[in-house]
Design an enzyme around this catalytic site. Structure first.
Site, PDB file in Angstrom:
ATOM      1  N   ASP A  43       0.847  -1.177   0.000  1.00 56.45           N
ATOM      2  CA  ASP A  43       0.000   0.000   0.000  1.00 56.45           C
ATOM      3  C   ASP A  43       0.893   1.241   0.000  1.00 56.45           C
ATOM      4  O   ASP A  43       1.816   1.342   0.817  1.00 56.45           O
ATOM      5  CB  ASP A  43      -0.911   0.004   1.229  1.00 56.45           C
ATOM      6  CG  ASP A  43      -1.948   1.099   1.184  1.00 56.45           C
ATOM      7  OD1 ASP A  43      -2.969   0.909   0.498  1.00 56.45           O
ATOM      8  OD2 ASP A  43      -1.742   2.145   1.822  1.00 56.45           O
ATOM      9  N   ILE A  44       0.603   2.168  -0.920  1.00 55.72           N
ATOM     10  CA  ILE A  44       1.372   3.407  -1.005  1.00 55.72           C
ATOM     11  C   ILE A  44       1.018   4.261   0.212  1.00 55.72           C
ATOM     12  O   ILE A  44      -0.153   4.537   0.466  1.00 55.72           O
ATOM     13  CB  ILE A  44       1.067   4.168  -2.303  1.00 55.72           C
ATOM     14  CG1 ILE A  44       1.338   3.283  -3.527  1.00 55.72           C
ATOM     15  CG2 ILE A  44       1.879   5.460  -2.372  1.00 55.72           C
ATOM     16  CD1 ILE A  44       0.818   3.848  -4.833  1.00 55.72           C
ATOM     17  N   GLU A  86      -4.781   2.204  -4.121  1.00 55.41           N
ATOM     18  CA  GLU A  86      -3.319   2.267  -4.101  1.00 55.41           C
ATOM     19  C   GLU A  86      -2.698   1.006  -3.510  1.00 55.41           C
ATOM     20  O   GLU A  86      -1.573   1.011  -3.035  1.00 55.41           O
ATOM     21  CB  GLU A  86      -2.838   3.514  -3.348  1.00 55.41           C
ATOM     22  CG  GLU A  86      -3.126   3.525  -1.866  1.00 55.41           C
ATOM     23  CD  GLU A  86      -4.501   4.068  -1.483  1.00 55.41           C
ATOM     24  OE1 GLU A  86      -4.708   4.224  -0.276  1.00 55.41           O
ATOM     25  OE2 GLU A  86      -5.355   4.320  -2.338  1.00 55.41           O
TER      26      GLU A  86
END
Length: 176
Positions: A43-44, A86
């Site tokens: 996950d960004i 994301e």
């Protein structure tokens, strides 16, 4: 060259193909060859801020740049999937715990070192990664995916920009 797959669930056939691919092909291959597969959930970190500050067009450019960083960091046989928003799911073929940690750390470092230039802005991002190993952590692939997700959230709640290996103490429920 690593392939990066984007799956969009806009119809039943696409969802069915995706589900069959993950549910059947990988477990059968892993079990037939008596090997392990690393399951990474990524996950960004603070991605929402990119969209809020720079807009969704720049957010799309950041996603593309992170996609390139992930693709450069994994092996040719590995599969990376945009899992939503994301988040990215990465399936590491023939990867034990040490190999999964090595590749995860390479992804993390590559993303952290990247300078993303979009509309005269230089944006730096980090990524949090959770790891589980199939079938070591669970005989069910979807359970391993959930375990990777749990480990990824542990990475996020303990400082972000890190790799966390799933441990059974992180999950106490019978449901996943």
């Amino acid at each position: 060259v690593s392939f990066f797959y984007f799956f969009f669930f806009n119809d039943t056939a696409t969802t069915e193909i995706y589900t069959l691919s993950l549910h059947d092909a990988l477990p059968i291959s892993v079990k037939r060859r008596s090997v392990k597969a690393g399951i990474l959930m990524c996950d960004i970190d603070f991605f929402k801020q990119v969209n809020d500050v720079y807009g969704h067009n720049i957010g799309d450019e950041v996603l593309k740049a992170i996609t390139r960083s992930i693709s450069k960091s994994i092996r040719e046989a590995d599969i990376a999937i945009r899992f939503g928003g994301e988040e990215f799911l990465i399936l590491l073929q023939d990867a034990d715990n040490e190999k999964a940690k090595e590749i995860s750390e390479r992804i993390r470092q590559t993303v952290e070192a990247s300078e993303i230039v979009a509309s005269s802005n230089v944006i730096k991002k980090t990524i949090s990664i959770g790891i589980s190993i199939f079938p070591e952590d669970a005989e069910n692939l979807w359970k391993c995916i959930k375990y990777s997700d749990v480990a990824m959230y542990k990475a996020k709640t303990t400082g972000r920009n890190k790799v966390v290996r799933f441990e059974s103490s992180m999950w106490e429920s019978d449901e996943y």
